[in-house]
Design a protein around this motif. Structure first.
Motif, mmCIF file in Angstrom:
data_model
loop_
_atom_site.group_PDB
_atom_site.id
_atom_site.type_symbol
_atom_site.label_atom_id
_atom_site.label_comp_id
_atom_site.label_asym_id
_atom_site.label_seq_id
_atom_site.Cartn_x
_atom_site.Cartn_y
_atom_site.Cartn_z
ATOM 1 N N ARG A 48 8.423 -12.546 -1.980
ATOM 2 C CA ARG A 48 9.601 -13.223 -2.520
ATOM 3 C C ARG A 48 10.663 -12.248 -3.015
ATOM 4 O O ARG A 48 11.678 -12.666 -3.535
ATOM 5 C CB ARG A 48 9.198 -14.124 -3.683
ATOM 6 N N GLN A 49 10.426 -10.982 -2.858
ATOM 7 C CA GLN A 49 11.378 -9.986 -3.341
ATOM 8 C C GLN A 49 12.234 -9.463 -2.188
ATOM 9 O O GLN A 49 11.870 -9.551 -1.026
ATOM 10 C CB GLN A 49 10.635 -8.825 -3.988
ATOM 11 N N TRP A 50 13.380 -8.887 -2.542
ATOM 12 C CA TRP A 50 14.308 -8.390 -1.539
ATOM 13 C C TRP A 50 13.650 -7.347 -0.641
ATOM 14 O O TRP A 50 13.867 -7.320 0.566
ATOM 15 C CB TRP A 50 15.545 -7.820 -2.211
ATOM 16 N N LYS A 51 12.846 -6.479 -1.214
ATOM 17 C CA LYS A 51 12.200 -5.447 -0.402
ATOM 18 C C LYS A 51 11.237 -6.047 0.628
ATOM 19 O O LYS A 51 10.946 -5.428 1.634
ATOM 20 C CB LYS A 51 11.471 -4.441 -1.285
ATOM 21 N N ASP A 52 10.758 -7.261 0.388
ATOM 22 C CA ASP A 52 9.845 -7.913 1.319
ATOM 23 C C ASP A 52 10.566 -8.715 2.399
ATOM 24 O O ASP A 52 10.031 -8.900 3.491
ATOM 25 C CB ASP A 52 8.897 -8.853 0.568
ATOM 26 N N ILE A 53 11.771 -9.221 2.103
ATOM 27 C CA ILE A 53 12.474 -10.084 3.065
ATOM 28 C C ILE A 53 13.752 -9.438 3.604
ATOM 29 O O ILE A 53 14.503 -10.075 4.333
ATOM 30 C CB ILE A 53 12.809 -11.445 2.427
#
Length: 62
Positions: A48-53
């Motif tokens: 759910r974090q920017w680094k993941d998406i």
């Protein structure tokens, strides 16, 4: 008795060494607490974090 006497003579007897030990201990605690907190946050919010998406929304300029 010898251990407590050694600790007293090396840390608590001189004020500047005691204050330095407090600052070093506080700094080490802060670093450990921040690292552990970040790891817990990343684990609870995985996906759910920017680094993941990021790869879904940003395109490479190649």
């Amino acid at each position: 008795m010898a251990l407590s006497q050694t600790i007293y003579n090396t840390v608590f007897r001189r004020n500047y060494i005691f204050v330095g030990a407090v600052f070093v201990g506080a700094f080490a605690f802060e670093m450990a607490f921040d690292t552990i907190s970040d790891k817990v946050w990343d684990r609870l919010n995985a996906g759910r974090q920017w680094k993941d998406i990021r790869h879904r929304y940003v395109q490479d300029e190649e």
